[in-house]
Every structure is written in structure tokens, then in C-alpha cells.
Design an enzyme around this catalytic site. Structure first.
Site, PDB file in Angstrom:
ATOM      1  CD  GLU A 260      -7.954  -5.322   1.411  1.00 23.81           C
ATOM      2  OE1 GLU A 260      -8.138  -4.047   1.105  1.00 23.81           O
ATOM      3  OE2 GLU A 260      -7.030  -6.005   1.449  1.00 23.81           O
TER       4      GLU A 260
ATOM      5  CE  LYS B  49      -0.510  -8.461   3.439  1.00 24.48           C
ATOM      6  NZ  LYS B  49      -1.014  -8.308   2.071  1.00 24.48           N
TER       7      LYS B  49
ATOM      8  CB  SER C 298      -1.067   0.012   1.253  1.00 25.74           C
ATOM      9  OG  SER C 298      -0.048  -0.260   2.377  1.00 25.74           O
TER      10      SER C 298
END
Length: 300
Positions: free
Chosen positions: A216, A147, A76
Site C-alpha cells: 500500500e 490478513k 477499513s
């Protein structure tokens, strides 16, 4: 209703002295280093796991000092720090640079947080060997876990990495690296077929050895079901309701540092706090006490 609206403001102010027994305090980040066994202990005790993103040494140290157990160097950063339209353009060397910055920040304050770093788009899909090479870059930069995003097709890669000593956090539901294929940032698993697929993928990822699983933008009821079905893989929700084993937010979002529309699943913790440290500590306490997220305001 935006998470920063008035009805949501009252429960999330500056943390009160009456934290629940076992909850982290503002100084908890100076304790024993967080580990995978420690995260398992938290879940077994019914205590929520807290995670926040950080991209530099200063914010990492602040998050650690406020008691955050897991710090995510998320891709992000492409949107938050680099101004990219999505996470797709983030490069592996960029992730390594920011992972090293965060690791140095934690080392400088003798921090205890568990450091997770995203494998960026294009760094693990070609082959298991490519994934291992990419993971080594991030681990050598200071990450303790990597991840990766994706469903069942990633399970062999997860198993390959875990067998070679690389802890893995998986990621299902809305996977931002696949935003173009998904047609935008949309809730996943709303249909019966979609829910069955996510349940199956989650089981496959646990069986492959994933220790954490980010869910998510998944309906709250589905996220709770998946969590209950995964005793050995701890779910971390973002826009997935209160039934997951832990929560994660983008640091800049929860501090109100967002120029666009605030996502539904975010609360601006800075609006009731006197400092960044206070805002993060309030987030930690709200998650620990089960007050955030509120399924009526922040979930689907």
C-alpha cells in the site's frame, strides 16, 4: 489530479464485449471456487488478480458476480461503515460479524470468490497464540484467509499460522493500523533505506509462508521490484502502481461513495457505469487489461 478527473474517465467505462482471452466476465463469479492454486495459475499466466473490499452480503454477491477473485473484509469498515477516525478502533467481534455476513452472501449465490478478512489492531501482536485464537474466530465466521499488517516482526506469527492451516495475507508499506506511528497516511519506501527495508521484509514474509502480500502506497518501481523478487507470494497493490500481481480498492471509493478527497490511487468507476455491477465489472476488466492503475495518474 484526483482519479475521478476527466482525463482518466474514458478508459474505464462500462466493460466492452472484447475482454481479453481468459479474463473474467460478468458471470465469472459463478465459476469454480477461487483457491490459492488458482491465484498462482493466474499469475503464472500473466493475468492480474482482482480484489475488492466488501462488508455485507449484497455487495459481496455483486462483487463475486462481476468476476472479482478476492473479497477483502477489511478493517477499513471502521471508517467506511462505523464512522471511526481510523482502523485502530475496530474490534475482533466486529470483523467476525462482517466476515459472516459476506460469507453468507457468497454462499447464497454459490459464489466463487476467495474470502480474506483483516485481523484488527490489537488482535495478533501480543503473541503467536493470540494471533491463532483471533484467526480462528475469523475462519469460523467464514474467512478463508486472514490478513495482518507489519514488517519482519510479523514473520514468526505468519509462519506459526501457516503451519497450523491458516492461510495468511501480509501487508507492507502504509499500514493503517500504525498510522499514528507513521505520522499519517504517507507514501512508504521513498528513501533508499526505506526501500531496502521493505524488500527485506517482503522476502521474510514470503519465506514465512505468506501467500499474498498487500503493498500500500509504495513507489511503483519499488513495488514492481518486490513483485519480481517474490515468485511464491503474490503482491496486491493499492497505490503501488501497475507492476504488482493484482490490485485492490475499497469498494466505496471506487463507487465514488467518498465524502472527502478521493485518494490519488482511486478511480470512480461508477461515473461511467449504469449500475454497481457494471462499475465493478469495469474495474475488473480495466485491471485485467492493464489499463488500471495508470502509473502516471494513480501512483508515485
Amino acid at each position: 489530479m484526483p482519479a475521478s478527473a476527466a482525463p482518466c474517465a474514458a478508459p474505464y467505462g462500462t466493460p466492452s464485449p472484447a475482454a481479453p482471452e481468459g479474463a473474467h466476465t460478468a458471470a465469472a463469479g459463478r465459476g469454480a471456487p477461487v483457491s490459492l492454486p488458482r491465484l498462482a495459475q493466474l499469475r503464472a499466466a500473466g493475468e492480474k488478480i482482482t480484489m475488492l473490499t466488501a462488508y455485507d452480503a449484497t455487495f459481496a454477491a455483486l462483487a463475486d458476480a462481476a468476476g472479482v477473485e478476492c473479497i477483502l473484509v477489511g478493517d477499513s469498515l471502521g471508517m467506511v461503515c462505523q464512522g471511526l477516525p481510523s482502523t485502530v478502533g475496530v474490534q475482533l467481534d466486529t470483523m467476525a460479524y462482517h466476515s459472516a455476513c459476506v460469507a453468507r452472501g457468497l454462499h447464497r449465490v454459490q459464489g466463487s470468490a476467495w474470502l480474506v478478512a483483516d485481523l484488527p489492531y490489537g488482535s495478533y501482536a501480543e503473541s503467536r497464540e493470540q494471533a491463532l485464537r483471533s484467526a480462528c474466530v475469523l475462519m469460523q465466521a467464514g474467512a478463508q484467509m486472514v490478513k495482518l499488517e507489519g514488517g519482519g516482526w510479523t514473520a514468526p506469527t505468519v509462519e506459526f499460522l501457516v503451519q497450523r492451516g491458516v492461510p495468511v495475507c501480509a501487508h507492507l508499506g502504509l499500514t493503517p493500523q500504525s498510522v499514528h506511528a507513521l505520522g499519517g497516511y504517507r507514501v512508504q519506501g521513498k528513501t533508499d533505506a526505506g526501500a531496502r527495508t521493505l524488500r527485506q521484509q517482503a522476502r521474510e514474509l514470503q519465506d514465512a509462508g505468506a501467500a499474498l502480500l498487500v503493498l500500500e502506497m509504495v513507489p511503483a518501481a519499488l513495488a514492481r521490484d518486490i513483485t519480481d523478487a517474490l515468485p511464491h507470494c503474490h503482491t496486491i497493490g493499492i497505490g503501488a502502481g501497475n507492476g504488482t500481481a493484482g490490485q485492490v480498492l475499497v469498494l466505496h471509493d471506487m463507487l465514488g461513495m467518498n465524502l472527502g478527497k478521493m485518494p490519488r490511487f482511486v478511480h470512480n468507476f461508477m461515473q461511467d457505469a449504469g449500475s454497481v455491477h457494471g462499475a465493478i465489472a469495469a474495474y475488473v476488466q480495466a485491471v485485467k487489461q492493464g489499463r488500471f492503475p495508470d502509473d502516471a495518474l494513480h501512483a508515485w
